[in-house]
Enzyme design. Structure first.
Site, PDB file in Angstrom:
ATOM      1  N   HIS A 142       0.654   1.130  -5.005  1.00 58.13           N
ATOM      2  CA  HIS A 142      -0.397   1.632  -5.910  1.00 58.13           C
ATOM      3  C   HIS A 142       0.193   2.614  -7.005  1.00 58.13           C
ATOM      4  CE1 HIS A 142      -4.262   3.941  -6.982  1.00 58.13           C
ATOM      5  NE2 HIS A 142      -4.732   3.008  -6.773  1.00 58.13           N
ATOM      6  N   ASP A 219       1.448   6.352   2.052  1.00 60.95           N
ATOM      7  CA  ASP A 219       0.219   6.151   1.629  1.00 60.95           C
ATOM      8  C   ASP A 219      -0.869   5.271   2.412  1.00 60.95           C
ATOM      9  OD1 ASP A 219      -2.017   5.537  -0.004  1.00 60.95           O
ATOM     10  OD2 ASP A 219      -0.915   4.621  -1.635  1.00 60.95           O
ATOM     11  N   GLN A 222      -5.399   2.682   2.264  1.00 61.93           N
ATOM     12  CA  GLN A 222      -5.900   1.391   2.497  1.00 61.93           C
ATOM     13  C   GLN A 222      -5.868   1.053   4.006  1.00 61.93           C
ATOM     14  OE1 GLN A 222      -8.055  -0.434   0.487  1.00 61.93           O
ATOM     15  NE2 GLN A 222      -7.629   0.495  -1.155  1.00 61.93           N
ATOM     16  N   LYS A 245     -12.874   6.064   0.950  1.00 61.29           N
ATOM     17  CA  LYS A 245     -12.379   4.786   1.494  1.00 61.29           C
ATOM     18  C   LYS A 245     -12.593   4.568   2.824  1.00 61.29           C
ATOM     19  CE  LYS A 245      -8.862   4.172  -2.103  1.00 61.29           C
ATOM     20  NZ  LYS A 245      -9.276   3.165  -3.236  1.00 61.29           N
ATOM     21  N   CYS A 383      -4.567  -1.021 -10.173  1.00 65.22           N
ATOM     22  CA  CYS A 383      -3.724   0.150 -10.029  1.00 65.22           C
ATOM     23  C   CYS A 383      -2.322  -0.453  -9.529  1.00 65.22           C
ATOM     24  CB  CYS A 383      -4.296   1.254  -9.732  1.00 65.22           C
ATOM     25  SG  CYS A 383      -5.381   1.970 -10.189  1.00 65.22           S
TER      26      CYS A 383
HETATM   27  C1  LIG Z   1      -3.151   1.943  -1.775  1.00 65.03           C
HETATM   28  C2  LIG Z   1      -3.841   2.956  -2.324  1.00 65.03           C
HETATM   29  N1  LIG Z   1      -3.234   4.137  -2.453  1.00 65.03           N
HETATM   30  C3  LIG Z   1      -3.614   5.106  -3.241  1.00 65.03           C
HETATM   31  C4  LIG Z   1      -5.025   5.217  -3.643  1.00 65.03           C
HETATM   32  C5  LIG Z   1      -5.583   6.287  -4.505  1.00 65.03           C
HETATM   33  O1  LIG Z   1      -6.673   6.667  -4.001  1.00 65.03           O
HETATM   34  P1  LIG Z   1      -7.554   7.795  -4.550  1.00 65.03           P
HETATM   35  O2  LIG Z   1      -7.773   7.330  -5.898  1.00 65.03           O
HETATM   36  O3  LIG Z   1      -8.802   7.984  -3.698  1.00 65.03           O
HETATM   37  O4  LIG Z   1      -6.803   8.948  -4.658  1.00 65.03           O
HETATM   38  C6  LIG Z   1      -5.651   3.764  -3.758  1.00 65.03           C
HETATM   39  C7  LIG Z   1      -6.931   3.677  -4.427  1.00 65.03           C
HETATM   40  O5  LIG Z   1      -7.546   2.636  -4.605  1.00 65.03           O
HETATM   41  C8  LIG Z   1      -4.994   2.687  -2.952  1.00 65.03           C
HETATM   42  O6  LIG Z   1      -5.879   1.677  -2.774  1.00 65.03           O
END
Ligand SMILES: Cc1ncc(COP(=O)(O)O)c(C=O)c1O
Length: 425
Positions: A142, A219, A222, A245, A383
């Site tokens: 992401h 990260d 998800q 999430k 993203c």
């Molecule tokens: C794999 C992954 N990492 C990081 C994020 C970022 O999350 P946040 O916008 O809640 O910080 C997302 C959000 O869609 C994501 O899907």
């Protein structure tokens, strides 16, 4: 103490002894937002990878806090302040147990997964990365696990290197040892890809990185809603996720870090609460975790997150994973059977995401027509523009599932896709 933000009443009863089925009807009743019509159709919410809906227990915990428990923490001797402080720390203990962290000081409350990654890049990264060093990420990250590292690389004249993926959207783990060099200072990798649904073999990845003495930032944005996480078993050095999430509120997230790593890191932001003492000559920083929690935190958010984690824990992450696995298999089979539909991301290990394109139809048109049927999916690059570039598509439509989705909703999606095709026939 009987007040205010005391513990959450459970609408969801524990399963009866011997009950093996997933209590989906009970669960759906717990989520008020699901019971509404959109454009004259029952809402089918399949945008859970963007954000998930909130159960009544979370909504109630937050409103109870603001109705009867609101106060600033750590600096009050009065009743409400002490109580809010207790609640905030209770939330930290809940997160500790959710991640199976060894120590509650390893749990730092942040705004989101994004902020957690930026924190690590700007503290650990700034301290350890120098000119000519390398940071390793993967081709399925992401943007929030790409850009913070690019910023650091620019600042330090370091190099960003990328572990490739294959056409199924799986990480080429066998390439990892070649890419881990003497200059590699960090490996940042997603647990589950938001664009493809791939579950990465984290244990193996971390083991390889550690053999090269490279710390790993995971990260988990998800993964947290779908998988049981054990940071000790994984041996992750850092692990981040976002509350929203995992059925909690927005504006609250978690950074887990190994105690010895966090202790050796400089602070991220300066301000109240992160200090032990301040003079104009010198400031002494507070102990963990407060060293990384400058200013008034999102107290209501932490309380909401606690209720959310309690909710999924009570259901059982293993049961959630099994239920969603079945739903994903059903959706994959159903969508694959539609002529012209191509699924992007067909890894052997996947969680809760079906990204797809339809020949000759732009994903935004798919999303718009599905919306008229009451079906919420996300369209775009999610993203993860490098993933789109790899698969040579400008965007995809993405249906992402949560514990409250049903096979009936997958059927509605399939019908919706048929309508999309009719419109463009
Ligand atoms: C794999 C992954 N990492 C990081 C994020 C970022 O999350 P946040 O916008 O809640 O910080 C997302 C959000 O869609 C994501 O899907």
């Amino acid at each position: 103490m009987t007040t205010a933000a005391n513990s959450v009443p459970w609408e969801l009863q524990p399963p009866m002894a011997g009950e093996t089925t997933f209590p989906i009807e009970k669960i759906r009743r717990d989520f008020p937002i699901l019971h509404q019509q959109v454009h004259g159709h029952p809402l089918v919410y399949l945008d859970n990878a963007a954000t998930s809906q909130k159960p009544r227990a979370v909504i109630d915990a937050i409103s109870r806090y603001y109705e009867r428990g609101n106060a600033n923490i750590h600096r009050g001797v009065h009743f409400l302040s002490e109580h809010a402080t207790e609640e905030h720390e209770a939330a930290r203990r809940t997160v500790q147990s959710f991640l199976n962290a060894a120590d509650k000081r390893e749990i730092i409350f942040v705004r989101s997964a994004t902020e957690g990654i930026n924190l690590v890049a700007q503290t650990y990264g700034r301290k350890h990365v120098g000119s000519g060093d390398e940071i390793l990420i993967t081709a399925m990250e992401h943007h929030s696990n790409i850009v913070p590292w690019q910023i650091l690389c620019e600042e330090k004249d370091a190099k960003l290197r990328v572990v490739p993926i294959n056409d199924r959207g799986e990480l080429l783990v066998e390439e990892l040892p070649k890419l881990l060099t003497k200059r590699t200072k960090v490996l940042a990798v997603t647990h589950v890809s938001n664009a493809l649904g791939t579950i990465n073999p984290l244990r193996k990845i971390i083991e390889i990185a550690h053999k090269h003495k490279v710390p790993v930032v995971v990260d988990g944005a998800q993964a947290a809603p779908h998988l049981k996480i054990d940071v000790q078993a994984l041996d992750a050095d850092f692990y981040v996720f976002s509350g929203h999430k995992v059925y909690g509120p927005t504006g609250i997230g978690v950074l887990y870090g190994k105690l010895e790593m966090l202790e050796a890191m400089p602070p991220y932001q300066g301000g109240g609460d992160m200090i032990r003492s301040v003079t104009f000559e010198k400031t002494l920083y507070n102990d963990l975790p407060y060293k990384f929690e400058a200013g008034t935190p999102n107290i209501g958010g932490a309380i909401g997150l606690r209720a959310a984690i309690d909710y999924v824990t009570r259901l059982g992450m293993d049961k959630i994973a099994a239920y969603e696995h079945d739903l994903l298999a059903y959706a994959t089979e159903s969508l694959s059977a539609i002529p012209g539909v191509r699924i992007i991301g067909t890894a052997a290990e996947k969680a809760a995401v079906v990204s797809f394109v339809i020949e000759g139809i732009h994903p935004h048109d798919i999303g718009t027509i599905l919306d008229r049927e009451g079906i919420a999916v996300r369209t775009g690059h999610h993203c993860a523009q490098p993933v789109m570039q790899y698969f040579r598509v400008p965007a995809t439509a993405r249906a992402s599932f949560a514990l409250y989705n049903t096979r009936g909703e997958v059927d509605a999606l399939v019908e919706g896709i048929q309508k999309v095709k009719e419109v463009f026939a």
